[in-house]
Design an enzyme around this catalytic site. Structure first.
Site, PDB file in Angstrom:
ATOM      1  N   ILE A 165      55.928 -11.441  12.654  1.00  0.00           N
ATOM      2  CA  ILE A 165      57.280 -11.078  13.106  1.00  0.00           C
ATOM      3  C   ILE A 165      57.847 -12.150  14.029  1.00  0.00           C
ATOM      4  O   ILE A 165      59.066 -12.352  14.067  1.00  0.00           O
ATOM      5  CB  ILE A 165      57.307  -9.672  13.762  1.00  0.00           C
ATOM      6  N   ALA A 166      56.977 -12.847  14.740  1.00  0.00           N
ATOM      7  CA  ALA A 166      57.456 -13.950  15.599  1.00  0.00           C
ATOM      8  C   ALA A 166      58.165 -15.003  14.747  1.00  0.00           C
ATOM      9  O   ALA A 166      59.217 -15.530  15.128  1.00  0.00           O
ATOM     10  CB  ALA A 166      56.283 -14.575  16.359  1.00  0.00           C
ATOM     11  N   ARG A 167      57.624 -15.261  13.564  1.00  0.00           N
ATOM     12  CA  ARG A 167      58.234 -16.269  12.680  1.00  0.00           C
ATOM     13  C   ARG A 167      59.595 -15.781  12.174  1.00  0.00           C
ATOM     14  O   ARG A 167      60.563 -16.543  12.138  1.00  0.00           O
ATOM     15  CB  ARG A 167      57.296 -16.568  11.506  1.00  0.00           C
ATOM     16  N   HIS A 182      50.977  -4.732  24.171  1.00  0.00           N
ATOM     17  CA  HIS A 182      52.369  -4.744  24.650  1.00  0.00           C
ATOM     18  C   HIS A 182      52.475  -4.540  26.162  1.00  0.00           C
ATOM     19  O   HIS A 182      53.264  -5.211  26.827  1.00  0.00           O
ATOM     20  CB  HIS A 182      53.201  -3.695  23.897  1.00  0.00           C
ATOM     21  N   LYS A 201      58.281  -3.237  18.432  1.00  0.00           N
ATOM     22  CA  LYS A 201      58.023  -1.811  18.218  1.00  0.00           C
ATOM     23  C   LYS A 201      56.606  -1.604  17.740  1.00  0.00           C
ATOM     24  O   LYS A 201      56.071  -2.520  17.095  1.00  0.00           O
ATOM     25  CB  LYS A 201      59.015  -1.187  17.229  1.00  0.00           C
TER      26      LYS A 201
END
Ligand SMILES: NC(=O)c1ccc[n+]([C@@H]2O[C@H](COP(=O)([O-])OP(=O)(O)OC[C@H]3O[C@@H](n4cnc5c(N)ncnc54)[C@H](OP(=O)(O)O)[C@@H]3O)[C@@H](O)[C@H]2O)c1
Length: 339
Positions: A19-21, A85, A103
């Site tokens: 998701i960072a990408r 997190h 999330k």
């Protein structure tokens, strides 16, 4: 504490995974956003990420500590597994940074509550990366004056997860399971449309490692409204959602959690395509980043689109559902009272 920002706002991404990408790709399209730094546990990953997604002035850091200490970073995007997190957000708050955290906000409600407490203690902004709630089409379908009183929500999200047992999606030590990964979207959609649930009942297929592969949830809401919600890691599910109101039917096609349009069919049988007022930025992760930046520039400490109380409520719902289906994480043990 009053913050002042220049023409651009500096983002620091914590973690270099999937998701960072995607987030870094969308960030390029967000006006006024700059990827200032990337932090990884390994120098090679940080360097490769900076080269692939950053500009000439994106600094790779070989630790999360170095990332949050970077003065060019105004806001940290936490993109690590759920079980990290709290720890990673705490690191950012203690360094004086604002946080957009992926999330679900945390692995359980106790950790989410602690994140909210820490944000308050350090007077920093915190938002769950619930990009669905920032999507212009999803925002448009919540207009009850236009579409009527919602009575039923059907929502589903799933795909076939084929991965190693050590992947965070299926590893109980990293908060694996369909509920926390996909179920968080269907629960949040129902909450956005119908408000807080009065009752949720769930059944699930739990594998030998103790994580839920498929989960089905029935919900009862105010005024007798209901929801049927499913999440799957074993099937290419419809990934669509419908909102049935007393005036007609809204359909959010696949992928419902970041749709490009919705369809409205009135009880009289007329059909209309619904698009948002604002344009989609990238895949919609750009709209989420833009919302964070809008809030920061206005001095807000939480977003009205993704209120912290909503994220905390959904975390409590997922704790409750997990206790119904028998899924327990190590982090739950430390949240329990001792003695
Ligand atoms: N918004 C969305 O659509 C969306 C989609 C997918 C995931 N997510 C959320 O984003 C978070 C990350 O998901 P992902 O799919 O990007 O995960 P991922 O591909 O496994 O990447 C997670 C990253 O976190 C870092 N990390 C730190 N400790 C780790 C550990 N013990 N095990 C594995 N990775 C660790 C790693 O970065 P370094 O090695 O560089 O330190 C890793 O690349 C999850 O909370 C997930 O729910 C959101």
């Amino acid at each position: 504490m009053t913050d002042t920002y220049g023409d651009t706002l500096g983002w620091g991404i914590l973690g270099t995974g999937r998701i960072a990408r995607s987030f870094a790709t969308d960030l390029r399209e967000v006006p006024g956003a700059r990827l200032a730094a990337i932090g990884s546990r390994t120098p090679g990953s940080a360097q490769a990420f900076a080269t692939a997604y950053g500009g000439y002035d994106c600094t790779p850091h070989a630790s999360y500590e170095a990332l949050v200490a970077d003065p060019a970073v105004d806001v940290v995007y936490v993109a690590t597994p759920h079980t990290r997190h709290l720890e990673d957000s705490r690191l950012a708050f203690e360094a004086g940074k604002h946080v957009l955290c992926e999330k679900p906000l945390a692995v359980n409600a106790a950790e989410a509550d602690e994140m909210v407490r820490l944000a308050g203690e350090h007077d920093r902004f915190l938002m769950e990366g619930m990009w669905m709630a920032c999507n212009p089409v999803v925002r448009a379908v919540l207009d009850q004056e236009r579409f009527g009183r919602p009575r039923q929500v059907h929502a589903d999200l799933g795909w076939v997860v084929e991965t190693s047992p050590h992947d965070r999606l299926v590893d109980p030590a990293l908060g694996g399971g369909a509920l926390l990964d996909m179920g968080v979207y269907v629960l949040t959609l129902a909450h956005l449309v119908l408000g807080e649930a009065a009752e949720l009942r769930a059944v699930a297929d739990v594998n030998e490692a103790g994580i839920d592969l498929d989960v089905a949830i029935a919900g009862r809401y105010a005024d007798g409204a209901t929801a049927a919600l499913t999440a799957s890691m074993t099937s290419l599910s419809p990934r669509a959602a419908t909102i049935a109101t007393d005036r007609g039917l809204l359909t959010l096609p696949s992928p419902f959690h970041h749709p490009g349009f919705a369809t409205w069919t009135s009880r009289e049988g007329t059909s209309e395509q619904i698009t948002g007022v604002e344009p989609l930025i990238g895949t919609g992760l750009g709209n989420e980043a833009a919302e964070v930046m809008r809030c920061l520039r206005e001095g807000l400490r939480e977003s009205p689109l993704v209120p912290l109380a909503q994220s905390q409520t959904v975390m409590r719902q997922m704790d409750d559902i997990r206790s119904q289906i028998g899924v327990r994480y190590d982090a739950d043990r430390s949240a329990e009272p001792t003695g």
